[in-house]
Design an enzyme around this catalytic site. Structure first.
Site, short mmCIF file in Angstrom:
data_model
loop_
_atom_site.label_atom_id
_atom_site.label_comp_id
_atom_site.label_asym_id
_atom_site.label_seq_id
_atom_site.Cartn_x
_atom_site.Cartn_y
_atom_site.Cartn_z
N CYS A 169 -94.57 -82.24 -46.61
CA CYS A 169 -94.15 -81.75 -47.93
C CYS A 169 -92.63 -81.54 -47.99
CB CYS A 169 -94.90 -80.44 -48.18
SG CYS A 169 -94.24 -79.41 -49.49
N CYS A 191 -91.52 -78.03 -48.98
CA CYS A 191 -91.77 -77.11 -47.85
C CYS A 191 -90.60 -77.16 -46.86
CB CYS A 191 -93.06 -77.48 -47.13
SG CYS A 191 -94.54 -77.39 -48.15
#
Length: 103
Positions: free
Chosen positions: A24, A27
């Site tokens: 991600c 993230c």
């Protein structure tokens, strides 16, 4: 991980949990922000990162449907949650408001 996770969130400290995925992009962008938060608040709050791919049961239990999702636990109870990337000042405000920690 489930029993140790329960021990972590039920500790006397306020706990900020970051549910993330290694794949991600947002993230990855949140990681240095959380490091800055940790550097500013020190040991007053425990910051825990949970990889949803390795801890699927926890992600399901806390209904994490997108990453990153942060949940702030106080005395073992979720007091705040949000998905997406927040800036350092916003995270510190959340910790102060919901965790009762003076930043």
């Amino acid at each position: 991980m489930k029993s140790s996770f329960n021990n972590i969130i039920n500790s006397e400290k306020v706990v900020l949990v970051d549910f993330f995925g290694t794949w991600c992009g947002p993230c990855q962008a949140l990681m240095p922000i959380l490091k800055d938060v940790k550097n500013e608040i020190g040991d007053a709050v425990k910051i825990v990162k949970i990889d949803i791919d390795k801890n699927h049961e926890l992600a399901v239990k806390y209904q994490v449907r997108s990453v990153p999702t942060m949940i702030l636990f106080v005395d073992g109870l979720p007091k705040w949650r949000q998905s997406g990337v927040l800036q350092k000042r916003d995270i510190l405000h959340v910790i102060e408001t919901h965790g009762g920690i003076t930043v």
